[in-house]
Design a protein around this motif. Structure first.
Motif, PDB file in Angstrom:
ATOM      1  N   THR A 154       0.787  -1.230   0.000  1.00 34.10           N
ATOM      2  CA  THR A 154       0.000   0.000   0.000  1.00 34.10           C
ATOM      3  C   THR A 154       0.819   1.281   0.000  1.00 34.10           C
ATOM      4  O   THR A 154       0.241   2.377   0.029  1.00 34.10           O
ATOM      5  CB  THR A 154      -0.938   0.023   1.222  1.00 34.10           C
ATOM      6  N   GLY A 155       2.154   1.190  -0.032  1.00 33.03           N
ATOM      7  CA  GLY A 155       2.940   2.409   0.050  1.00 33.03           C
ATOM      8  C   GLY A 155       2.594   3.175   1.311  1.00 33.03           C
ATOM      9  O   GLY A 155       2.506   2.602   2.403  1.00 33.03           O
ATOM     10  N   ASP A 156       2.355   4.486   1.175  1.00 28.87           N
ATOM     11  CA  ASP A 156       2.005   5.307   2.343  1.00 28.87           C
ATOM     12  C   ASP A 156       0.517   5.650   2.377  1.00 28.87           C
ATOM     13  O   ASP A 156       0.114   6.607   3.041  1.00 28.87           O
ATOM     14  CB  ASP A 156       2.826   6.598   2.347  1.00 28.87           C
ATOM     15  N   SER A 157      -0.316   4.870   1.679  1.00 33.29           N
ATOM     16  CA  SER A 157      -1.752   5.144   1.682  1.00 33.29           C
ATOM     17  C   SER A 157      -2.477   4.509   2.860  1.00 33.29           C
ATOM     18  O   SER A 157      -3.503   5.029   3.311  1.00 33.29           O
ATOM     19  CB  SER A 157      -2.391   4.668   0.375  1.00 33.29           C
ATOM     20  N   LEU A 158      -1.966   3.382   3.358  1.00 31.84           N
ATOM     21  CA  LEU A 158      -2.637   2.685   4.457  1.00 31.84           C
ATOM     22  C   LEU A 158      -1.607   2.016   5.352  1.00 31.84           C
ATOM     23  O   LEU A 158      -0.716   1.317   4.857  1.00 31.84           O
ATOM     24  CB  LEU A 158      -3.602   1.632   3.902  1.00 31.84           C
ATOM     25  N   PHE A 159      -1.752   2.249   6.661  1.00 35.17           N
ATOM     26  CA  PHE A 159      -0.863   1.708   7.680  1.00 35.17           C
ATOM     27  C   PHE A 159      -1.692   1.052   8.790  1.00 35.17           C
ATOM     28  O   PHE A 159      -2.900   1.280   8.886  1.00 35.17           O
ATOM     29  CB  PHE A 159      -0.036   2.830   8.328  1.00 35.17           C
ATOM     30  N   PRO A 160      -1.059   0.309   9.686  1.00 29.97           N
ATOM     31  CA  PRO A 160      -1.748  -0.048  10.923  1.00 29.97           C
ATOM     32  C   PRO A 160      -2.159   1.225  11.658  1.00 29.97           C
ATOM     33  O   PRO A 160      -1.321   2.096  11.911  1.00 29.97           O
ATOM     34  CB  PRO A 160      -0.690  -0.827  11.711  1.00 29.97           C
ATOM     35  N   GLY A 161      -3.434   1.382  11.927  1.00 30.99           N
ATOM     36  CA  GLY A 161      -3.884   2.530  12.689  1.00 30.99           C
ATOM     37  C   GLY A 161      -4.354   3.720  11.893  1.00 30.99           C
ATOM     38  O   GLY A 161      -4.778   4.722  12.486  1.00 30.99           O
ATOM     39  N   GLY A 162      -4.307   3.664  10.567  1.00 27.03           N
ATOM     40  CA  GLY A 162      -4.815   4.804   9.817  1.00 27.03           C
ATOM     41  C   GLY A 162      -4.305   4.884   8.399  1.00 27.03           C
ATOM     42  O   GLY A 162      -3.485   4.083   7.951  1.00 27.03           O
ATOM     43  N   VAL A 163      -4.829   5.896   7.697  1.00 29.41           N
ATOM     44  CA  VAL A 163      -4.357   6.159   6.336  1.00 29.41           C
ATOM     45  C   VAL A 163      -3.125   7.048   6.402  1.00 29.41           C
ATOM     46  O   VAL A 163      -2.727   7.525   7.469  1.00 29.41           O
ATOM     47  CB  VAL A 163      -5.469   6.824   5.496  1.00 29.41           C
ATOM     48  N   GLY A 164      -2.510   7.276   5.234  1.00 26.72           N
ATOM     49  CA  GLY A 164      -1.294   8.066   5.188  1.00 26.72           C
ATOM     50  C   GLY A 164      -1.532   9.547   5.433  1.00 26.72           C
ATOM     51  O   GLY A 164      -2.670  10.033   5.476  1.00 26.72           O
ATOM     52  N   LYS A 165      -0.454  10.275   5.578  1.00 32.38           N
ATOM     53  CA  LYS A 165      -0.517  11.711   5.832  1.00 32.38           C
ATOM     54  C   LYS A 165      -1.096  12.441   4.626  1.00 32.38           C
ATOM     55  O   LYS A 165      -0.799  12.115   3.481  1.00 32.38           O
ATOM     56  CB  LYS A 165       0.880  12.253   6.139  1.00 32.38           C
ATOM     57  N   THR A 166      -1.933  13.437   4.912  1.00 33.61           N
ATOM     58  CA  THR A 166      -2.425  14.325   3.872  1.00 33.61           C
ATOM     59  C   THR A 166      -2.218  15.757   4.318  1.00 33.61           C
ATOM     60  O   THR A 166      -1.925  16.028   5.481  1.00 33.61           O
ATOM     61  CB  THR A 166      -3.920  14.076   3.576  1.00 33.61           C
ATOM     62  N   TRP A 167      -2.408  16.691   3.366  1.00 37.36           N
ATOM     63  CA  TRP A 167      -2.078  18.086   3.638  1.00 37.36           C
ATOM     64  C   TRP A 167      -3.286  19.007   3.534  1.00 37.36           C
ATOM     65  O   TRP A 167      -3.145  20.218   3.591  1.00 37.36           O
ATOM     66  CB  TRP A 167      -0.965  18.527   2.690  1.00 37.36           C
ATOM     67  N   SER A 168      -4.468  18.435   3.402  1.00 36.35           N
ATOM     68  CA  SER A 168      -5.691  19.229   3.397  1.00 36.35           C
ATOM     69  C   SER A 168      -6.858  18.322   3.743  1.00 36.35           C
ATOM     70  O   SER A 168      -6.789  17.106   3.524  1.00 36.35           O
ATOM     71  CB  SER A 168      -5.926  19.875   2.032  1.00 36.35           C
ATOM     72  N   PRO A 169      -7.955  18.885   4.283  1.00 38.29           N
ATOM     73  CA  PRO A 169      -9.142  18.059   4.549  1.00 38.29           C
ATOM     74  C   PRO A 169      -9.676  17.383   3.300  1.00 38.29           C
ATOM     75  O   PRO A 169     -10.156  16.242   3.362  1.00 38.29           O
ATOM     76  CB  PRO A 169     -10.137  19.069   5.126  1.00 38.29           C
ATOM     77  N   GLY A 170      -9.585  18.052   2.152  1.00 38.01           N
ATOM     78  CA  GLY A 170     -10.048  17.445   0.916  1.00 38.01           C
ATOM     79  C   GLY A 170      -9.239  16.240   0.520  1.00 38.01           C
ATOM     80  O   GLY A 170      -9.790  15.206   0.089  1.00 38.01           O
ATOM     81  N   ASP A 171      -7.915  16.334   0.663  1.00 38.71           N
ATOM     82  CA  ASP A 171      -7.056  15.189   0.346  1.00 38.71           C
ATOM     83  C   ASP A 171      -7.326  14.026   1.291  1.00 38.71           C
ATOM     84  O   ASP A 171      -7.323  12.860   0.873  1.00 38.71           O
ATOM     85  CB  ASP A 171      -5.585  15.596   0.435  1.00 38.71           C
ATOM     86  N   PHE A 172      -7.560  14.345   2.571  1.00 34.40           N
ATOM     87  CA  PHE A 172      -7.862  13.278   3.519  1.00 34.40           C
ATOM     88  C   PHE A 172      -9.158  12.571   3.143  1.00 34.40           C
ATOM     89  O   PHE A 172      -9.240  11.337   3.158  1.00 34.40           O
ATOM     90  CB  PHE A 172      -7.965  13.818   4.941  1.00 34.40           C
ATOM     91  N   ALA A 173     -10.193  13.332   2.816  1.00 34.39           N
ATOM     92  CA  ALA A 173     -11.472  12.730   2.452  1.00 34.39           C
ATOM     93  C   ALA A 173     -11.331  11.855   1.216  1.00 34.39           C
ATOM     94  O   ALA A 173     -11.883  10.745   1.158  1.00 34.39           O
ATOM     95  CB  ALA A 173     -12.519  13.824   2.222  1.00 34.39           C
ATOM     96  N   THR A 174     -10.576  12.333   0.235  1.00 35.37           N
ATOM     97  CA  THR A 174     -10.358  11.541  -0.983  1.00 35.37           C
ATOM     98  C   THR A 174      -9.610  10.261  -0.671  1.00 35.37           C
ATOM     99  O   THR A 174      -9.974   9.181  -1.162  1.00 35.37           O
ATOM    100  CB  THR A 174      -9.577  12.378  -2.011  1.00 35.37           C
ATOM    101  N   LEU A 175      -8.555  10.367   0.145  1.00 37.14           N
ATOM    102  CA  LEU A 175      -7.765   9.190   0.489  1.00 37.14           C
ATOM    103  C   LEU A 175      -8.608   8.166   1.239  1.00 37.14           C
ATOM    104  O   LEU A 175      -8.594   6.971   0.904  1.00 37.14           O
ATOM    105  CB  LEU A 175      -6.554   9.598   1.325  1.00 37.14           C
ATOM    106  N   LEU A 176      -9.351   8.612   2.255  1.00 39.08           N
ATOM    107  CA  LEU A 176     -10.149   7.661   3.021  1.00 39.08           C
ATOM    108  C   LEU A 176     -11.251   7.044   2.162  1.00 39.08           C
ATOM    109  O   LEU A 176     -11.531   5.847   2.272  1.00 39.08           O
ATOM    110  CB  LEU A 176     -10.752   8.337   4.245  1.00 39.08           C
ATOM    111  N   ASP A 177     -11.834   7.838   1.273  1.00 39.79           N
ATOM    112  CA  ASP A 177     -12.845   7.291   0.370  1.00 39.79           C
ATOM    113  C   ASP A 177     -12.250   6.230  -0.549  1.00 39.79           C
ATOM    114  O   ASP A 177     -12.842   5.163  -0.755  1.00 39.79           O
ATOM    115  CB  ASP A 177     -13.470   8.402  -0.471  1.00 39.79           C
TER     116      ASP A 177
END
Length: 218
Positions: A154-177
């Motif tokens: 998964t690279g840095d998109s998914l780890f134990p305990g959460g998704v990877g680091k993002t730099w905006s709320p929009g990027d976080f929502a896209t990543l989690l989706d």
């Protein structure tokens, strides 16, 4: 399942992924990046030539390497890409939206891949899954044997305990989706997640935490 732990500067760990494919995991560089060598009766693949090309060469042990796959464009995942490709003649693959950045930063030519593409590995192939958010062109690589659990790199998109680091709320929502739809909704609880740093986990160990991740926003 074990957590497939490796220590910085420690010995590589080799595990059977099923379906005739073996994975050797090694920690590389100051940021404890995971490098993965996939081998079997067919083409070998290196995932993330992150650092320390001499250690990568030791793990390769002289075998042919047709492909180096980069999960995303961040420097700690690409620092040894040019050296490894140059030494082995491997073709470089990466997510199409990250391709230009990786080519500029490494001085290499890359083949862009995205959701639905495959990369030959051992006796079969890795499925490419585009996951947007940590970077625009992050990819996850799926090995799905006919028996036993699937394995996701998964690279840095998914780890134990959460998704990877993002730099905006929009990027976080896209990543989690994307992680929810393209990974958790598709694969079973026994699926093993091999992240870009640190230990492995399973989707079953993480699935119940998805609402918590969304609520906390990281």
């Amino acid at each position: 399942m074990t957590n497939y732990h490796v220590d910085p500067q420690g010995q590589p760990l080799t595990v059977d992924l099923g379906g005739g494919l073996t994975c050797t995991k090694v920690s590389l560089g100051e940021m404890d990046n995971n490098g993965y060598l996939l081998t079997g009766a067919g083409p070998s693949v290196w995932i993330d030539a992150a650092a320390e090309p001499e250690r990568i060469s030791e793990v390769l042990a002289g075998r042919d390497l047709p492909a180096v796959v980069t999960t995303h464009r961040h420097y700690d995942h690409i620092a040894a890409t040019a050296q490894v490709m140059g030494a082995t003649g491997a073709v470089g693959f990466c997510g199409t939206p990250d391709r230009e950045s990786i080519e500029q930063d490494t001085g290499t030519e890359q083949q862009g891949v995205w959701t639905g593409d495959t990369i030959a590995a051992g006796p079969g192939s890795l499925e490419v899954i585009g996951i947007v958010g940590h970077t625009p062109g992050s990819i996850t690589l799926a090995w799905v044997p006919s028996e036993g659990p699937a394995h996701l790199f998964t690279g840095d998109s998914l780890f134990p305990g959460g998704v990877g680091k993002t730099w905006s709320p929009g990027d976080f929502a896209t990543l989690l989706d994307d992680v929810s739809t393209n990974i958790f909704d598709r694969f079973g609880d026994d699926t093993v997640v091999h992240p870009g740093h640190g230990d492995a986990t399973t989707l079953g160990a993480e699935r119940a935490s998805l609402p918590e991740w969304r609520a906390r926003g990281w």
